[in-house]
Design an enzyme around this catalytic site. Structure first.
Site, PDB file in Angstrom:
ATOM      1  N   ASP A 271       0.843  -1.192   0.000  1.00  0.00           N
ATOM      2  CA  ASP A 271       0.000   0.000   0.000  1.00  0.00           C
ATOM      3  C   ASP A 271       0.884   1.250   0.000  1.00  0.00           C
ATOM      4  O   ASP A 271       1.391   1.669   1.033  1.00  0.00           O
ATOM      5  CB  ASP A 271      -0.908  -0.005   1.246  1.00  0.00           C
ATOM      6  CG  ASP A 271      -1.862   1.187   1.261  1.00  0.00           C
ATOM      7  OD1 ASP A 271      -1.918   1.911   0.246  1.00  0.00           O
ATOM      8  OD2 ASP A 271      -2.549   1.373   2.289  1.00  0.00           O
ATOM      9  N   LYS A 278       1.567   7.963   0.354  1.00  0.00           N
ATOM     10  CA  LYS A 278       1.981   7.999   1.759  1.00  0.00           C
ATOM     11  C   LYS A 278       3.360   8.634   1.893  1.00  0.00           C
ATOM     12  O   LYS A 278       4.148   8.585   0.945  1.00  0.00           O
ATOM     13  CB  LYS A 278       2.087   6.566   2.301  1.00  0.00           C
ATOM     14  CG  LYS A 278       0.771   5.868   2.566  1.00  0.00           C
ATOM     15  CD  LYS A 278       1.015   4.477   3.138  1.00  0.00           C
ATOM     16  CE  LYS A 278      -0.297   3.747   3.389  1.00  0.00           C
ATOM     17  NZ  LYS A 278      -1.141   4.358   4.419  1.00  0.00           N
ATOM     18  N   ARG A 352     -11.044  -0.413   2.293  1.00  0.00           N
ATOM     19  CA  ARG A 352     -12.511  -0.490   2.391  1.00  0.00           C
ATOM     20  C   ARG A 352     -13.141  -0.679   1.009  1.00  0.00           C
ATOM     21  O   ARG A 352     -14.228  -1.235   0.894  1.00  0.00           O
ATOM     22  CB  ARG A 352     -13.040   0.760   3.109  1.00  0.00           C
ATOM     23  CG  ARG A 352     -12.784   2.047   2.394  1.00  0.00           C
ATOM     24  CD  ARG A 352     -12.936   3.262   3.287  1.00  0.00           C
ATOM     25  NE  ARG A 352     -11.819   3.403   4.230  1.00  0.00           N
ATOM     26  CZ  ARG A 352     -11.768   4.337   5.174  1.00  0.00           C
ATOM     27  NH1 ARG A 352     -12.764   5.187   5.312  1.00  0.00           N
ATOM     28  NH2 ARG A 352     -10.725   4.410   5.977  1.00  0.00           N
TER      29      ARG A 352
HETATM   30  N1  BES Z   1      -3.205   0.299   5.247  1.00  0.00           N
HETATM   31  C1  BES Z   1      -3.590   1.570   5.729  1.00  0.00           C
HETATM   32  C2  BES Z   1      -3.872   1.592   7.226  1.00  0.00           C
HETATM   33  C3  BES Z   1      -2.705   1.407   8.146  1.00  0.00           C
HETATM   34  C4  BES Z   1      -1.885   2.459   8.498  1.00  0.00           C
HETATM   35  C5  BES Z   1      -2.475   0.172   8.721  1.00  0.00           C
HETATM   36  C6  BES Z   1      -0.845   2.263   9.379  1.00  0.00           C
HETATM   37  C7  BES Z   1      -1.449  -0.017   9.620  1.00  0.00           C
HETATM   38  C8  BES Z   1      -0.632   1.040   9.954  1.00  0.00           C
HETATM   39  C9  BES Z   1      -4.869   2.048   5.032  1.00  0.00           C
HETATM   40  O1  BES Z   1      -5.031   1.638   3.723  1.00  0.00           O
HETATM   41  C10 BES Z   1      -4.844   3.543   5.053  1.00  0.00           C
HETATM   42  O2  BES Z   1      -3.928   4.102   4.541  1.00  0.00           O
HETATM   43  N2  BES Z   1      -5.843   4.149   5.661  1.00  0.00           N
HETATM   44  C11 BES Z   1      -5.913   5.559   5.782  1.00  0.00           C
HETATM   45  C12 BES Z   1      -7.345   5.975   5.647  1.00  0.00           C
HETATM   46  C13 BES Z   1      -7.567   7.455   5.543  1.00  0.00           C
HETATM   47  C14 BES Z   1      -6.984   7.975   4.243  1.00  0.00           C
HETATM   48  C15 BES Z   1      -9.043   7.738   5.620  1.00  0.00           C
HETATM   49  C16 BES Z   1      -5.365   5.978   7.156  1.00  0.00           C
HETATM   50  O3  BES Z   1      -5.615   5.283   8.125  1.00  0.00           O
HETATM   51  O4  BES Z   1      -4.666   6.980   7.211  1.00  0.00           O
HETATM   52 ZN    ZN Z   2      -4.077   2.890   2.304  1.00  0.00          ZN
HETATM   53 ZN    ZN Z   3      -4.067  -0.182   3.220  1.00  0.00          ZN
END
Ligand code: BES
Ligand code: ZN
Ligand code: ZN
Length: 501
Positions: A271, A278, A352
């Site tokens: 990801d 990110k 999601r």
């Molecule tokens: N895979 C990530 C969530 C994550 C972050 C898991 C750190 C474990 C450690 C997920 O896909 C993500 O990036 N979610 C975002 C959602 C936001 C953009 C609404 C997040 O949590 O920042």
């Molecule tokens: Zn993500």
């Molecule tokens: Zn993710």
């Protein structure tokens, strides 16, 4: 790792190390301690008297026995105060022993189980849990090291004062080994580097595992995903050159007409965040973003090896989330398998999206219940840290069952609310819903999003494992890297059901 149980005297038992767990309270210490210590010229007594070993939780003291008893060494292990002792301590203590033995390089360890008992567990269950945790403790990930140091313990010898119930106890040991190995299998998948764990490779692993246990595994590619109108899953996959895979594994151990339990796991093999990219710090950790998928595969491995009398289906949508030239973008509106439309506000909220289509697909298979596992939100780490997964769902009974299984398995779970108030945050001006909540409560709004793809009548729970899927800094009881979280929890959940229903 081998684990056996034999009838043997603690003085005579032969091995490299004899583990003696001790509470802080003197009165709670086993009778055999005196017998051993008289042979050892009261060495242990002196060590305790001098305060070198107090019995504090996770405390360890090693002493050689110079051939005075069968074991070459003794490892004193602190259990803390008896009145503060909880089941959770067992999981961690076995981990601590395992990590310690790796350092000493002992190849075997003897553990007396003479008077083993806890108010809330049978001796058999306790032996199963110990076996399971010893297999976990012996895990290491060194596939990519040129020089492989194998310090792992090879054999655990439980010694008992009678051979009564040995056939039951041996069965429990075997179950423990299977569950521990299934959890380790999940750890291997999650620890694999992202160039060696693409959706294609994950699907191959699923096929290989399914073949071994003679269970049904179907794998679909991007064209089929598109044809089935899984528009959300397909969109996430577009930014990557590595083709997506939808993995569906069916295990039929129950009655033909029994509705299956469905488990779904997020399988993002890397990801990057996509166009909403990110920060580079810690981006490498996003190789673990398929830990939900590894939970599903590990659970199916365990359940089919144990031949549990249930029907279980695992569904894994798997893709990378990359910002390629064809990547989906903030502002895009996607049409899901369910027909509902989603406005994309952040391409990093990809989990999601792929789960939305997987959940609706699961609904089509007429489940008795659905549980999904996902490293879904950073907000979950903020809320709960690293020692509990979050559970949210639409039926209290199912959530309670999961929390109970968490207590029994050491993989603890904590409930968060999924009240209607939270659903307003994901309403979109231009589509049915949007893929971010925008404000606080990110774990809850993510679950509210998923809830849109579940029928009201279906029992469903979502488990966010963002904080528990891997460990960043080695703890005394667990090394850095993937934890395999969810496998022990799910198998325990099923075992609990089989016991009561
Ligand atoms: N895979 C990530 C969530 C994550 C972050 C898991 C750190 C474990 C450690 C997920 O896909 C993500 O990036 N979610 C975002 C959602 C936001 C953009 C609404 C997040 O949590 O920042
Ligand atoms: Zn993500
Ligand atoms: Zn993710």
């Amino acid at each position: 790792m081998r684990i056996k149980i034999i009838k043997e005297d603690i003085i005579k038992a032969k091995g490299e190390s004899l583990i003696i767990p001790l509470f802080e309270e003197k009165a709670k210490r086993p009778k055999f301690l005196k017998t051993i210590d008289s042979i050892l010229d009261n060495t242990i007594g002196k060590i305790i008297k001098k305060g070198y070993f107090k019995g504090k939780l996770h405390e360890i003291y090693l002493l050689p026995t110079y051939g005075k008893i069968g074991s070459e060494n003794i490892i004193l292990v602190g259990l803390g105060k008896e009145k503060e002792f909880i089941l959770q301590n067992i999981f961690q203590i076995v981990g601590t022993i395992g990590q310690y033995i790796k350092k000493t390089k002992f190849k075997n360890a003897i553990l007396p189980v003479y008077n083993l008992s806890l108010p809330f567990l049978s001796k058999g269950e306790l032996i199963r849990i110990l076996s399971q945790e010893f297999v976990s403790a012996a895990y290491s990930f060194n596939k990519y090291k040129s020089e492989k140091e194998d310090n792992n313990i090879k054999e655990i010898i439980f010694i008992n004062d009678t051979s009564r119930e040995f056939s039951t106890l041996k069965k429990e040991i075997n179950s423990g080994i299977v569950i521990g190995e299934s959890s380790n299998f999940a750890r291997d998948l999650s620890n694999a580097p992202p160039n060696e764990m693409t959706p294609l490779i994950l699907a191959k692993e699923a096929k290989m595992m399914s073949k071994k246990y003679k269970i049904n595994c179907r794998v679909l590619g991007p064209e089929q995903i598109k044809r089935m109108k899984m528009g959300a899953f397909y969109a996430v996959a577009k930014g990557s050159r590595n083709p997506a895979r939808l993995i569906v594994i069916k295990y039929n151990g129950g009655k033909v007409n029994q509705k299956p339990i469905i488990i779904i796991g997020k399988g993002i093999t890397f990801d990057s965040g996509g166009i909403s990219i990110k920060p580079s710090k810690d981006m490498d950790k996003m190789k673990h973003d398929m830990s939900g998928a590894s939970t599903v595969l590990g659970t199916l491995k365990g359940v089919s090896e144990l031949k549990l009398p249930i029907n279980l289906i695992g569904i894994v949508p798997s893709t990378e989330n990359l910002p390629g030239g064809n990547a989906y973008k903030p502002g895009d509106i996607l049409k899901t398998y369910s027909g509902k439309t989603i406005e994309v506000l952040n391409t990093d909220a990809e989990g999601r999206l792929i789960l939305a289509d997987a959940l609706s697909y699961g609904e089509k298979l007429k489940p008795s219940l659905i549980i999904d596992f996902a490293t879904l939100t950073g907000a979950c780490v903020v809320a709960l840290g690293y020692h509990a997964s979050a559970v949210l769902g639409n039926k209290k009974e199912l959530i309670d069952e999961i929390i109970q299984a968490g207590e029994n398995s050491g993989e603890r779970v904590w409930k968060m609310p999924l009240w209607k108030d939270y659903f307003t945050y994901i309403k979109s001006d231009v589509a049915d819903i949007k893929n971010t909540g925008g404000g606080g409560g990110g774990t809850i709004t993510a679950a509210a999003f998923l809830n849109n793809f579940i029928n009201e009548k279906t029992s469903w729970a979502h488990i966010d494992i963002a904080g528990t899927a891997w460990v960043e800094d080695t703890r005394p009881y667990v090394p850095k890297g993937a934890t395999g979280v969810g496998v022990k929890l799910m198998i325990q959940f099923i075992l609990n059901r089989l016991k009561t229903k």
